[in-house]
Design an enzyme around this catalytic site. Structure first.
Site, PDB file in Angstrom:
ATOM      1  N   HIS A 114       0.575  -5.531  -9.952  1.00 13.36           N
ATOM      2  CA  HIS A 114      -0.192  -6.638  -9.459  1.00 13.36           C
ATOM      3  C   HIS A 114      -1.720  -6.478  -9.699  1.00 13.36           C
ATOM      4  CE1 HIS A 114      -0.640  -9.540  -6.360  1.00 13.36           C
ATOM      5  NE2 HIS A 114      -0.910  -8.872  -5.592  1.00 13.36           N
ATOM      6  N   HIS A 124      -7.057  -6.519  -8.171  1.00 16.58           N
ATOM      7  CA  HIS A 124      -6.437  -7.483  -7.319  1.00 16.58           C
ATOM      8  C   HIS A 124      -7.729  -8.379  -7.453  1.00 16.58           C
ATOM      9  CE1 HIS A 124      -4.695  -9.847  -4.029  1.00 16.58           C
ATOM     10  NE2 HIS A 124      -3.816  -9.200  -3.943  1.00 16.58           N
ATOM     11  N   HIS A 142       4.202  -8.339   1.932  1.00 10.37           N
ATOM     12  CA  HIS A 142       3.025  -7.460   1.581  1.00 10.37           C
ATOM     13  C   HIS A 142       3.376  -6.142   2.366  1.00 10.37           C
ATOM     14  CE1 HIS A 142       1.461 -11.183   0.586  1.00 10.37           C
ATOM     15  NE2 HIS A 142       0.522 -10.412  -0.340  1.00 10.37           N
ATOM     16  N   ASP A 145       3.717  -6.584  -2.270  1.00  9.09           N
ATOM     17  CA  ASP A 145       2.687  -6.524  -2.754  1.00  9.09           C
ATOM     18  C   ASP A 145       1.593  -5.721  -2.383  1.00  9.09           C
ATOM     19  OD1 ASP A 145       3.949  -8.676  -4.500  1.00  9.09           O
ATOM     20  OD2 ASP A 145       2.130  -9.953  -4.193  1.00  9.09           O
ATOM     21  N   ASP A 146       0.713  -5.498  -3.007  1.00  8.65           N
ATOM     22  CA  ASP A 146      -0.553  -4.761  -2.585  1.00  8.65           C
ATOM     23  C   ASP A 146      -0.623  -3.284  -2.246  1.00  8.65           C
ATOM     24  OD1 ASP A 146      -1.429  -7.479  -2.840  1.00  8.65           O
ATOM     25  OD2 ASP A 146      -2.212  -7.565  -0.949  1.00  8.65           O
TER      26      ASP A 146
HETATM   27 ZN    ZN Z   1      -1.914  -9.401  -3.540  1.00 13.74          ZN
END
Ligand code: ZN
Ligand code: NAG
Length: 261
Positions: free
Chosen positions: A109, A113, A206, A54-55
């Protein structure tokens, strides 16, 4: 902007991609709503592991992608649009394309965020659409999976995601790499998990954590030594990764995060 104008804006953008418009808004059924999005937390194909990151897009994309590719593994990336940086920046867009070109699944995602449970319907559409549009322009693939930030969703999130043809994807194993664990501790969590011999694994990692990048080759080696096949999230569920796939677009003035949400 009113909700209607936002839907019309999104429609105008999507209408430039004929098939996108149909899938995006279900024109075949008018503006009819789909069922709420399905939420998944497990892989369903026995013996599979979905490593998800993610991210990003972020600095270590090539390292992460290559660690998987070199081991014959495929993974899944849940990208933000405008979190650590703008997805349309040259280097960021190149990372998205790199992941896609190396057989990893790309997914959303959301744009910034945010905590989705605090947003209204219009805001949710914007947060989802802007990433779908960006990934579509960069790769030519119209994504089918969204991971809500913090794993947080409510009925409205699922309704909007469902309208957008998305599967909402969480996880059944958190590597702890945003929970303050060191790389060594995270690797230990993986080893404990593997020792418990789950039928399948869907992991949260991540892209922005250098410890994750560092332990990844060992995590992959341990999982493969235990007999798991490391594949994309869609493949570990036996479904299609994208709503449809066409050609990437040429960079133009629309490749910007300026003036967007
Ligand atoms: Zn995230
Ligand atoms: C990774 O993706 C490629 C291309 O789709 C495929 O040939 C390969 O079998 C996949 N690897 C795994 C481990 O599923």
């Amino acid at each position: 902007m009113t909700r209607l104008s936002s839907i019309l804006l999104a429609f105008t953008l999507a209408a430039t991609y004929a098939s996108a418009a149909v899938l995006h808004f279900g024109l075949g059924t008018g503006m009819g709503r789909r069922a709420p999005a399905e939420v998944i937390t497990h892989c369903t194909v026995p013996g599979t592991v979905a490593l998800t990151f993610d991210d990003g897009p972020y600095t270590w994309m090539t390292e992460i992608s290559d660690a998987m590719t070199n081991a014959g593994a495929n993974g899944t990336f849940f990208f933000n649009g405008n979190n650590w940086g703008c997805i349309y920046d040259e280097a960021m867009a190149a990372r998205v394309k790199y992941a896609y070109d190396h057989n990893h699944q790309v997914a959303s995602h959301t744009w910034q965020h945010l905590h989705l449970n605090t947003l209204n319907e219009h805001q949710l559409h914007v947060q989802m659409w802007l990433v779908e549009e960006a990934i579509y322009k960069i790769t030519g693939a119209y994504i089918a999976f969204t991971r809500p930030p913090f794993g947080e969703y409510n009925d409205l999130v699922l309704e909007v995601a469902g309208m957008r043809g998305q599967i909402v994807a969480n996880w059944d194993f958190d590597s702890g790499d945003t929970g303050g664990l060191t790389g060594a501790q995270s690797l230990n969590q993986y080893r404990t998990l593997i020792a418990a011999q789950p039928e399948s694994i869907l992991t949260l990692n991540h892209e922005i954590n250098p410890d994750t990048v560092q332990i990844l080759p060992q995590v992959i080696a341990d999982l493969q030594a235990a007999g798991y096949r490391l594949t994309t999230l869609a493949d570990c569920l036996g479904v299609e990764p994208y709503q449809f796939v066409s050609e990437p677009s040429e960079r133009d003035a629309s490749w910007t995060c300026e003036g967007r949400a």
